[in-house]
Design a protein around this motif. Structure first.
Motif, short mmCIF file in Angstrom:
data_model
loop_
_atom_site.label_atom_id
_atom_site.label_comp_id
_atom_site.label_asym_id
_atom_site.label_seq_id
_atom_site.Cartn_x
_atom_site.Cartn_y
_atom_site.Cartn_z
N ALA A 331 11.51 10.31 -11.63
CA ALA A 331 11.30 9.88 -9.81
C ALA A 331 11.00 8.90 -9.37
O ALA A 331 11.02 8.66 -8.29
CB ALA A 331 11.71 11.43 -9.41
N GLY A 332 9.30 9.65 -10.10
CA GLY A 332 8.27 8.79 -8.71
C GLY A 332 8.52 7.18 -9.37
O GLY A 332 7.84 6.19 -8.24
N THR A 333 8.61 6.55 -10.49
CA THR A 333 9.11 5.04 -11.05
C THR A 333 10.71 4.60 -10.11
O THR A 333 10.39 3.66 -9.57
CB THR A 333 9.26 5.25 -12.63
N VAL A 334 11.53 5.59 -9.79
CA VAL A 334 12.31 5.00 -9.55
C VAL A 334 12.07 4.63 -7.88
O VAL A 334 12.42 3.40 -7.35
CB VAL A 334 14.11 5.89 -9.48
N ALA A 335 11.49 5.98 -7.29
CA ALA A 335 10.95 5.40 -6.25
C ALA A 335 10.49 4.13 -6.29
O ALA A 335 10.31 3.64 -4.89
CB ALA A 335 10.58 7.02 -5.86
N ARG A 336 9.44 4.17 -6.55
CA ARG A 336 8.52 2.80 -6.76
C ARG A 336 8.80 1.51 -7.14
O ARG A 336 8.47 0.80 -6.44
CB ARG A 336 7.25 3.26 -7.27
N THR A 337 9.94 2.19 -7.71
CA THR A 337 11.23 0.38 -8.02
C THR A 337 11.62 -0.06 -6.51
O THR A 337 11.65 -1.30 -6.62
CB THR A 337 12.34 0.71 -9.40
N ILE A 338 12.49 1.07 -6.27
CA ILE A 338 12.82 0.32 -4.96
C ILE A 338 12.11 0.55 -3.82
O ILE A 338 12.47 -1.04 -3.07
CB ILE A 338 13.46 1.63 -4.54
N TYR A 339 10.83 0.80 -3.69
CA TYR A 339 9.87 0.67 -2.90
C TYR A 339 9.48 -0.74 -3.45
O TYR A 339 8.73 -1.72 -2.01
CB TYR A 339 9.05 1.59 -2.79
N GLY A 340 9.08 -1.46 -4.35
CA GLY A 340 8.10 -2.91 -4.95
C GLY A 340 9.40 -3.50 -4.87
O GLY A 340 9.00 -5.08 -4.19
N ASN A 341 10.30 -3.39 -5.00
CA ASN A 341 11.34 -4.18 -4.53
C ASN A 341 11.55 -4.54 -2.96
O ASN A 341 11.99 -6.25 -2.92
CB ASN A 341 13.49 -3.64 -5.17
N ALA A 342 11.78 -3.24 -2.06
CA ALA A 342 11.51 -3.76 -0.36
C ALA A 342 10.13 -4.98 -0.49
O ALA A 342 10.70 -5.41 0.03
CB ALA A 342 11.46 -2.39 -0.08
N ILE A 343 9.25 -4.64 -0.97
CA ILE A 343 8.25 -5.56 -0.67
C ILE A 343 8.61 -6.41 -1.21
O ILE A 343 8.24 -8.12 -0.43
CB ILE A 343 6.61 -4.84 -1.17
N LYS A 344 9.24 -6.91 -2.64
CA LYS A 344 9.47 -7.91 -2.99
C LYS A 344 9.97 -9.03 -1.83
O LYS A 344 9.87 -10.53 -2.38
CB LYS A 344 9.73 -7.70 -4.41
N THR A 345 11.34 -8.50 -1.05
CA THR A 345 11.96 -8.41 -0.62
C THR A 345 11.17 -9.37 0.78
O THR A 345 11.51 -10.73 1.53
CB THR A 345 12.99 -8.00 0.25
N SER A 346 10.48 -8.65 1.24
CA SER A 346 10.07 -8.11 2.25
C SER A 346 8.72 -10.04 2.10
O SER A 346 8.26 -11.04 3.15
CB SER A 346 8.77 -7.78 3.05
N LEU A 347 8.40 -10.22 0.51
CA LEU A 347 7.27 -11.82 0.51
C LEU A 347 7.88 -13.10 0.94
O LEU A 347 7.62 -13.54 1.09
CB LEU A 347 7.29 -11.43 -0.55
N ALA A 348 8.67 -12.93 0.32
CA ALA A 348 9.81 -14.40 0.76
C ALA A 348 10.35 -14.67 1.49
O ALA A 348 10.38 -14.18 2.83
CB ALA A 348 11.52 -14.10 -0.18
N GLY A 349 9.04 -15.52 1.43
CA GLY A 349 9.79 -16.62 3.41
C GLY A 349 8.44 -16.26 4.28
O GLY A 349 7.62 -16.64 5.54
N SER A 350 7.26 -14.99 3.87
CA SER A 350 6.45 -14.63 4.88
C SER A 350 5.25 -15.49 4.58
O SER A 350 4.75 -15.89 3.55
CB SER A 350 6.35 -13.24 4.19
N ASP A 351 3.85 -15.49 5.35
CA ASP A 351 2.93 -16.52 5.46
C ASP A 351 1.86 -15.44 4.43
O ASP A 351 1.56 -14.31 5.07
CB ASP A 351 2.29 -16.09 7.48
#
Length: 589
Positions: A331-351
């Motif tokens: 459960a902790g790993t899946v939660a962190r996968t979804i959390y990490g994917n959101a950070i990865k998406t936000s990184l694209a095009g960011s400063d």
């Protein structure tokens, strides 16, 4: 940090995957080529050489290094699948793709970068970054390596033994393109801070360049790397080798002029911008390692019959200390996968130099990486003797976790820095009123997560208003708690967004309830839970674990792992036959 956007209608597999399925499948095929399997007959030196050969093959198969380095979903996928299928590659792809090629592709003009990227793009030269030193460690703003002007270029020197570059993987004698960090002391005698310079550390024949001394370090058991100590004695680099990111100019006399004050302030963050990408890439690949370890351990547990008495032989998956540990980690790993994917998406095009971006990645590293190590360790232990063998994959993931977590020092340093920033940023936000919450209610659980975050913020404020080293050290425990609490709250909010998936509901409930159970004493002492509420949380957690167990097959299938490619004997329905086949096939790792 906005991680709360979502796309409607994603399948469970799409939700857990970040990037293109076809590219993922290509990587699995490339990285499982038997020509590069590690065998027990190989020495450490042969394994290192094999890793370099496999890197060249990977580059040949997936195309331009600089293209992959700047297309972040592809870069993250390369890290993820190497961590699962080819662990010896992780140190090499980090330097080659992310730190060297990524810096050259983003921090200088195309003409200046072209001769170096040409060699990196086809892996005729291997890339690496040289930042850490004996003295400063990973606190690289205090590095001592010096660069000075020499008429038409730069000269790099190591002023004392503690300024030697420590740990970069450059021991194997192959052509090297390196990005070197050094303090630029300009012709006016002004220390202009840390700058990056490109150097060919080894020539096409593998020999060190004039002015470079390389000493390979001793054997280390966790990861196969050619770690080295590097020192410079008048290493000359061309004027165009300076990676300025268009923040300053250097005139023909060697005097540096910043474009403006903002450029000067951004300079250090610019120089280390690819470290931010690298931190997230390594966090992503540790999530991938944790998913693979849990997949293997849970699949094995669902097949392994355990004779407990002459009359009772339950499955290993039904034994509480196995089931509850692995499902809670899942459960902790899946939660962190979804959390990490959101950070990865936000990184694209960011400063990559902005505070919000840097802090969000620091938080992700601190939140994801230690948990991945915990999950891999528990998977290895619950598999008992089977978990000791590289054939079953999980043991090899331990080294990757340790290397990533300590690759730039203890990741708790980043967590404490990020937590301190959060404490300042969130100061003044009202703390929820004290009341006893109902752990059975998902809305109340969310409120409890938020209450913990904001209460820690409030309790940390008195350290921020006290000057001196004592207060700066004293806030570290609260800063680490805040970093964890804030990230957990973010992850739970994301899980709530995907409640159209029953598997994610099951993950969410175990994730939330196990967190509240873990911190029950904290909540009790602040009047947010009472004894009855704590009992309810424990009861609800047992039911949530039952529900997650029911949803386990679908969830594991969504990980996109292939039993045949993994090749672990414990995944077979006939374990003895799988080991016989394995032993007879010496090509397998």
């Amino acid at each position: 940090m906005d991680t709360h956007g979502r796309k409607e209608g994603k399948s469970l597999a799409e939700l857990l995957r970040h990037g293109d399925l076809a590219f993922d499948q290509q990587l699995q095929k490339v990285l499982s080529n038997p020509d590069y399997f590690v065998t027990e007959q190989q020495s450490q030196a042969e394994r290192r050489q094999n890793a370099y050969d496999q890197l060249r093959y990977l580059v040949q198969e997936i195309g331009s290094t600089s293209d992959v380095a700047t297309r972040l979903p592809q870069l993250f996928a390369v890290f993820d699948w190497a961590a699962v299928l080819a662990t010896d590659l992780i140190p090499l792809i980090s330097g080659h793709y992310n730190l060297a090629s990524g810096s050259l592709a983003t921090l200088t003009d195309s003409d200046s970068a072209a001769p170096y990227l040409e060699d990196l793009d086809d892996a005729s030269a291997i890339g690496v970054m040289l930042l850490t030193e004996y003295g400063c460690g990973s606190n690289i703003q205090f590095m001592q390596t010096r660069a000075t002007w020499d008429g038409d270029g730069f000269v790099i020197n190591t002023p004392n033994p503690r300024a030697r570059k420590f740990m970069p993987s450059v021991g194997i004698p192959v052509s090297r393109v390196c990005v070197v960090g050094a303090r630029y002391i300009d012709a006016a005698g002004v220390d202009q801070g840390v700058h990056l310079f490109t150097a060919r550390l080894r020539g096409a024949d593998g020999e060190p360049a004039p002015g470079v001394t390389i000493t390979q370090l001793d054997h280390q058991p966790l990861v196969i790397m050619d770690n080295s100590v590097i020192s410079f004695d008048n290493l000359r680099v061309e004027r165009s080798a300076w990676l300025s990111n268009d923040l300053a100019t250097i005139d023909d006399d060697g005097v540096l002029t910043w474009h403006d004050e903002t450029s000067r302030k951004r300079a250090f963050a610019s120089a280390i911008s690819q470290l931010t990408v690298g931190r997230l890439a390594l966090s992503s690949c540790l999530n991938a390692s944790a998913r693979a370890a849990l997949y293997i351990a849970l699949r094995y547990a669902s097949k392994r019959v355990v004779p407990l008495t002459p009359f009772d032989s339950p499955l290993m998956a039904d034994i509480p200390h196995v089931r509850d540990t692995l499902l809670t980690d899942l459960a902790g790993t899946v939660a962190r996968t979804i959390y990490g994917n959101a950070i990865k998406t936000s990184l694209a095009g960011s400063d990559l130099t902005s505070r919000d971006t840097v802090v969000s990645v620091m938080l992700a590293k601190h939140y994801i990486q230690p948990h991945a190590l915990q999950s891999v360790t528990n998977s290895r232990l619950k598999m008992a003797a089977q978990g000791m063998f590289s054939a079953n994959r999980v043991a090899d993931y331990l080294g990757v976790c340790h290397a990533a977590i300590t690759g730039e020092g203890d990741c708790h340093v980043l967590g404490s820095v990020a937590g301190r920033v959060l404490a300042k940023h969130l100061a003044g936000k009202p703390v929820p009123e004290v009341r006893v919450h109902d752990g059975a209610d998902p809305g109340d659980r969310m409120s409890l997560f938020s209450a913990r975050t904001l209460t820690i913020v409030e309790e940390a404020q008195h350290y921020l208003t006290t000057p001196g080293l004592d207060a700066r050290l004293a806030i570290i425990p609260e800063a680490l708690e805040l970093a964890e609490a804030y990230s957990a709250e973010e992850a739970l909010q994301l899980l709530h967004q995907y409640s159209d998936h029953p598997e994610i509901i099951a993950v969410r409930d175990v994730f939330a309830l196990s967190y509240l159970d873990q911190h029950a004493t904290w909540y009790l002492t602040r009047g947010l839970l009472d004894i009855d509420a704590v009992k309810t949380i424990k009861q609800q957690l047992r039911l949530a674990l039952d529900n997650l167990a029911d949803n386990l097959p679908t969830l594991l299938d969504a990980f996109g792992l292939d039993d045949e490619i993994l090749g672990a004997p414990v995944l077979s329905d006939d374990l003895p036959a799988a080991w016989v086949s394995r032993i007879n096939d010496r090509r397998r790792p």
